[in-house]
Scaffold this active site. Sequence first.
Site, PDB file in Angstrom:
ATOM      1  N   ARG A  25      11.886  30.017  28.973  1.00 57.81           N
ATOM      2  CA  ARG A  25      11.197  28.703  29.068  1.00 57.81           C
ATOM      3  C   ARG A  25      11.860  27.657  28.166  1.00 57.81           C
ATOM      4  NH1 ARG A  25       9.061  31.722  32.194  1.00 57.81           N
ATOM      5  NH2 ARG A  25       6.835  31.879  32.701  1.00 57.81           N
ATOM      6  N   CYS A  83       0.718  28.072  32.626  1.00 56.26           N
ATOM      7  CA  CYS A  83       0.356  28.644  31.325  1.00 56.26           C
ATOM      8  C   CYS A  83       0.488  27.581  30.246  1.00 56.26           C
ATOM      9  CB  CYS A  83       1.243  29.849  31.011  1.00 56.26           C
ATOM     10  SG  CYS A  83       0.803  31.284  32.008  1.00 56.26           S
TER      11      CYS A  83
HETATM   12  P1  FAD Z   1       7.612  18.185  34.869  1.00 53.94           P
HETATM   13  O1  FAD Z   1       6.365  18.905  34.528  1.00 53.94           O
HETATM   14  O2  FAD Z   1       7.486  16.892  35.552  1.00 53.94           O
HETATM   15  O3  FAD Z   1       8.493  18.007  33.540  1.00 53.94           O
HETATM   16  C1  FAD Z   1       8.688  19.079  32.647  1.00 53.94           C
HETATM   17  C2  FAD Z   1       9.845  18.733  31.712  1.00 53.94           C
HETATM   18  O4  FAD Z   1      11.057  18.665  32.467  1.00 53.94           O
HETATM   19  C3  FAD Z   1       9.703  17.375  31.029  1.00 53.94           C
HETATM   20  O5  FAD Z   1      10.322  17.463  29.759  1.00 53.94           O
HETATM   21  C4  FAD Z   1      10.528  16.463  31.906  1.00 53.94           C
HETATM   22  O6  FAD Z   1      11.025  15.330  31.201  1.00 53.94           O
HETATM   23  C5  FAD Z   1      11.669  17.393  32.302  1.00 53.94           C
HETATM   24  N1  FAD Z   1      12.289  17.030  33.569  1.00 53.94           N
HETATM   25  C6  FAD Z   1      11.748  16.988  34.812  1.00 53.94           C
HETATM   26  N2  FAD Z   1      12.676  16.640  35.730  1.00 53.94           N
HETATM   27  C7  FAD Z   1      13.826  16.447  35.046  1.00 53.94           C
HETATM   28  C8  FAD Z   1      15.152  16.064  35.416  1.00 53.94           C
HETATM   29  N3  FAD Z   1      15.488  15.793  36.687  1.00 53.94           N
HETATM   30  N4  FAD Z   1      16.084  15.951  34.451  1.00 53.94           N
HETATM   31  C9  FAD Z   1      15.774  16.209  33.151  1.00 53.94           C
HETATM   32  N5  FAD Z   1      14.548  16.566  32.741  1.00 53.94           N
HETATM   33  C10 FAD Z   1      13.585  16.689  33.680  1.00 53.94           C
HETATM   34  N6  FAD Z   1       6.239  27.741  34.991  1.00 53.94           N
HETATM   35  C11 FAD Z   1       6.968  28.884  34.915  1.00 53.94           C
HETATM   36  O7  FAD Z   1       8.023  28.889  34.253  1.00 53.94           O
HETATM   37  N7  FAD Z   1       6.565  30.012  35.540  1.00 53.94           N
HETATM   38  C12 FAD Z   1       5.451  30.060  36.293  1.00 53.94           C
HETATM   39  O8  FAD Z   1       5.124  31.103  36.836  1.00 53.94           O
HETATM   40  C13 FAD Z   1       4.669  28.860  36.424  1.00 53.94           C
HETATM   41  N8  FAD Z   1       3.545  28.846  37.166  1.00 53.94           N
HETATM   42  C14 FAD Z   1       2.850  27.682  37.313  1.00 53.94           C
HETATM   43  C15 FAD Z   1       1.731  27.664  38.130  1.00 53.94           C
HETATM   44  C16 FAD Z   1       1.006  26.483  38.309  1.00 53.94           C
HETATM   45  C17 FAD Z   1      -0.215  26.484  39.216  1.00 53.94           C
HETATM   46  C18 FAD Z   1       1.401  25.286  37.653  1.00 53.94           C
HETATM   47  C19 FAD Z   1       0.639  24.000  37.845  1.00 53.94           C
HETATM   48  C20 FAD Z   1       2.516  25.306  36.815  1.00 53.94           C
HETATM   49  C21 FAD Z   1       3.246  26.493  36.634  1.00 53.94           C
HETATM   50  N9  FAD Z   1       4.375  26.546  35.810  1.00 53.94           N
HETATM   51  C22 FAD Z   1       5.110  27.704  35.734  1.00 53.94           C
HETATM   52  C23 FAD Z   1       4.760  25.375  34.979  1.00 53.94           C
HETATM   53  C24 FAD Z   1       5.703  24.376  35.662  1.00 53.94           C
HETATM   54  O9  FAD Z   1       5.627  24.462  37.079  1.00 53.94           O
HETATM   55  C25 FAD Z   1       7.158  24.550  35.210  1.00 53.94           C
HETATM   56  O10 FAD Z   1       7.302  24.331  33.821  1.00 53.94           O
HETATM   57  C26 FAD Z   1       8.114  23.635  35.942  1.00 53.94           C
HETATM   58  O11 FAD Z   1       9.439  23.957  35.589  1.00 53.94           O
HETATM   59  C27 FAD Z   1       7.915  22.146  35.668  1.00 53.94           C
HETATM   60  O12 FAD Z   1       8.682  21.413  36.615  1.00 53.94           O
HETATM   61  P2  FAD Z   1       8.303  19.933  37.050  1.00 53.94           P
HETATM   62  O13 FAD Z   1       9.290  19.495  38.056  1.00 53.94           O
HETATM   63  O14 FAD Z   1       6.872  19.847  37.436  1.00 53.94           O
HETATM   64  O15 FAD Z   1       8.570  19.151  35.692  1.00 53.94           O
HETATM   65  N1  EPU Z   2      -4.013  39.717  30.803  1.00 57.81           N
HETATM   66  C1  EPU Z   2      -5.272  39.930  30.358  1.00 57.81           C
HETATM   67  N2  EPU Z   2      -6.149  38.880  30.406  1.00 57.81           N
HETATM   68  C2  EPU Z   2      -5.805  37.655  30.873  1.00 57.81           C
HETATM   69  C3  EPU Z   2      -4.490  37.440  31.320  1.00 57.81           C
HETATM   70  C4  EPU Z   2      -3.603  38.510  31.267  1.00 57.81           C
HETATM   71  O1  EPU Z   2      -5.619  41.006  29.913  1.00 57.81           O
HETATM   72  O2  EPU Z   2      -6.662  36.754  30.879  1.00 57.81           O
HETATM   73  C5  EPU Z   2      -3.074  40.851  30.800  1.00 57.81           C
HETATM   74  C6  EPU Z   2      -2.754  41.324  32.212  1.00 57.81           C
HETATM   75  O3  EPU Z   2      -3.710  42.224  32.677  1.00 57.81           O
HETATM   76  C7  EPU Z   2      -1.381  41.929  32.052  1.00 57.81           C
HETATM   77  C8  EPU Z   2      -0.735  41.102  30.936  1.00 57.81           C
HETATM   78  O4  EPU Z   2      -1.826  40.459  30.250  1.00 57.81           O
HETATM   79  O5  EPU Z   2      -1.471  43.249  31.611  1.00 57.81           O
HETATM   80  C9  EPU Z   2       0.261  40.082  31.475  1.00 57.81           C
HETATM   81  O6  EPU Z   2      -0.399  39.173  32.361  1.00 57.81           O
HETATM   82  P1  EPU Z   2       0.361  38.471  33.566  1.00 57.81           P
HETATM   83  O7  EPU Z   2       0.993  39.500  34.422  1.00 57.81           O
HETATM   84  O8  EPU Z   2      -0.595  37.520  34.194  1.00 57.81           O
HETATM   85  O9  EPU Z   2       1.562  37.710  32.899  1.00 57.81           O
HETATM   86  P2  EPU Z   2       1.594  36.648  31.762  1.00 57.81           P
HETATM   87  O10 EPU Z   2       2.531  37.134  30.738  1.00 57.81           O
HETATM   88  O11 EPU Z   2       0.227  36.280  31.291  1.00 57.81           O
HETATM   89  C10 EPU Z   2       3.583  35.341  32.801  1.00 57.81           C
HETATM   90  C11 EPU Z   2       4.027  33.908  32.753  1.00 57.81           C
HETATM   91  C12 EPU Z   2       3.513  33.132  33.955  1.00 57.81           C
HETATM   92  C13 EPU Z   2       3.928  33.828  35.241  1.00 57.81           C
HETATM   93  C14 EPU Z   2       3.349  35.251  35.230  1.00 57.81           C
HETATM   94  C15 EPU Z   2       3.671  35.999  36.514  1.00 57.81           C
HETATM   95  C16 EPU Z   2       4.286  32.983  30.500  1.00 57.81           C
HETATM   96  C17 EPU Z   2       3.644  32.209  29.406  1.00 57.81           C
HETATM   97  N3  EPU Z   2       3.518  33.254  31.566  1.00 57.81           N
HETATM   98  O12 EPU Z   2       2.188  35.375  32.547  1.00 57.81           O
HETATM   99  O13 EPU Z   2       4.117  31.833  33.889  1.00 57.81           O
HETATM  100  O14 EPU Z   2       3.456  33.119  36.360  1.00 57.81           O
HETATM  101  O15 EPU Z   2       3.903  35.930  34.077  1.00 57.81           O
HETATM  102  O16 EPU Z   2       4.815  36.723  36.414  1.00 57.81           O
HETATM  103  O17 EPU Z   2       5.448  33.336  30.403  1.00 57.81           O
HETATM  104  C18 EPU Z   2       3.892  29.563  33.171  1.00 57.81           C
HETATM  105  O18 EPU Z   2       4.871  29.745  32.445  1.00 57.81           O
HETATM  106  O19 EPU Z   2       3.345  28.434  33.284  1.00 57.81           O
HETATM  107  C19 EPU Z   2       3.334  30.682  33.918  1.00 57.81           C
HETATM  108  C20 EPU Z   2       2.206  30.596  34.619  1.00 57.81           C
END
Ligand code: FAD
Ligand code: EPU
Length: 274
Positions: free
Chosen positions: A149, A196
């Site tokens: 990240r 997250c």
């Molecule tokens: P923004 O949120 O708009 O911006 C994020 C950052 O990137 C800011 O610093 C912005 O300035 C910069 N940025 C954006 N575009 C550019 C560009 N073209 N050039 C330079 N900088 C730029 N993240 C995960 O890693 N794993 C997940 O599983 C995950 N699950 C998600 C689930 C949900 C339901 C939601 C709402 C979010 C989730 N996220 C997850 C978080 C998010 O989607 C990521 O961090 C994603 O990379 C953000 O991209 P964005 O285009 O929305 O950027």
């Molecule tokens: N868990 C709990 N309680 C909770 C949540 C999780 O006990 O409320 C336990 C689960 O049961 C599991 C462990 O924690 O044993 C890990 O949970 P999960 O598989 O949901 O993964 P996570 O580490 O919580 C990460 C990323 C997510 C990504 C998922 C799916 C981060 C901070 N989070 O979650 O990324 O979608 O894995 O692979 O790295 C994001 O970065 O925005 C994000 C959503």
Amino acid sequence: MKVERLELSKLTTLGVGGPAEVWTVETPEDLPLATQAPYRVLGNGSNLLVADSGVKERVIRLGGVFKEWDLRGWVGAGALVSSLLLKSARLGLSGLEGLYGVPAQVGGAIRMNAGTRFGEMVDALERVEIFHDGALHIYRPEELGFAYRHSALPAGAIVTRAKLRLREVGEEAVRAKIALVDAARKGQPKKKSAGCAFKNPVGDSAGRLIDRAGLKGLTVGRAMVSHEHGNFIVNLGGATAREIYTLLRRVQQFLPLEVEWEIWGNLEAEEVRV
Ligand code: FAD
Ligand code: EPU
């Protein structure tokens, strides 16, 4: 190029954030003018908590040619990762499956090195084109300091496009991997969020720690720590940025977690005192 005053609550997945001057750039030729005053770059707004008072800097977002993409050539930084993934599955091209369900633009996914334990954005990159210091530059991924990240892009970087590194494995294999990632996301809430809220500490899950600390359901105004997944702070509808921010800090009073979201604007001043 279009310049408008917009409410950022309309452009972020949390649905909060006040006004800003939004510059929508259409071609690389627009960038020198758009970057003449302090600016921030907006992707799909899915990792942002923006203050209710908005931001004073310009907000640059990518339109026009930045939305165009070709999986075997260059992909515009304004394209949605989900669209690329759909097509790559149909073509049997592997590399982006770890990002299934991440609502990011290509630029935002690169900046955050978005992903899951099944794969991160850096894994699928061959080259990244970035505008900074008045010109376009092309980088190899090793030069951009990608980690969990995290990236170390040059100051003021605007990612403009990327060349992907995808492998031909066949549609079935791509779909099978997507199904694995989809299954891992089943416990995540559908309500408005920015994914997250906290980074995972090494070797653990922030969500698990929040759950174990009994913080699920903790509420400030209309913001709540999700009952479904402890690391999601959700907008129950009508939450303010300051309520969400106060809740974020409240969780940190119990646990030493690092915030994953980008925070824009003067939220310290807006924190709810309770
Ligand atoms: P923004 O949120 O708009 O911006 C994020 C950052 O990137 C800011 O610093 C912005 O300035 C910069 N940025 C954006 N575009 C550019 C560009 N073209 N050039 C330079 N900088 C730029 N993240 C995960 O890693 N794993 C997940 O599983 C995950 N699950 C998600 C689930 C949900 C339901 C939601 C709402 C979010 C989730 N996220 C997850 C978080 C998010 O989607 C990521 O961090 C994603 O990379 C953000 O991209 P964005 O285009 O929305 O950027
Ligand atoms: N868990 C709990 N309680 C909770 C949540 C999780 O006990 O409320 C336990 C689960 O049961 C599991 C462990 O924690 O044993 C890990 O949970 P999960 O598989 O949901 O993964 P996570 O580490 O919580 C990460 C990323 C997510 C990504 C998922 C799916 C981060 C901070 N989070 O979650 O990324 O979608 O894995 O692979 O790295 C994001 O970065 O925005 C994000 C959503």
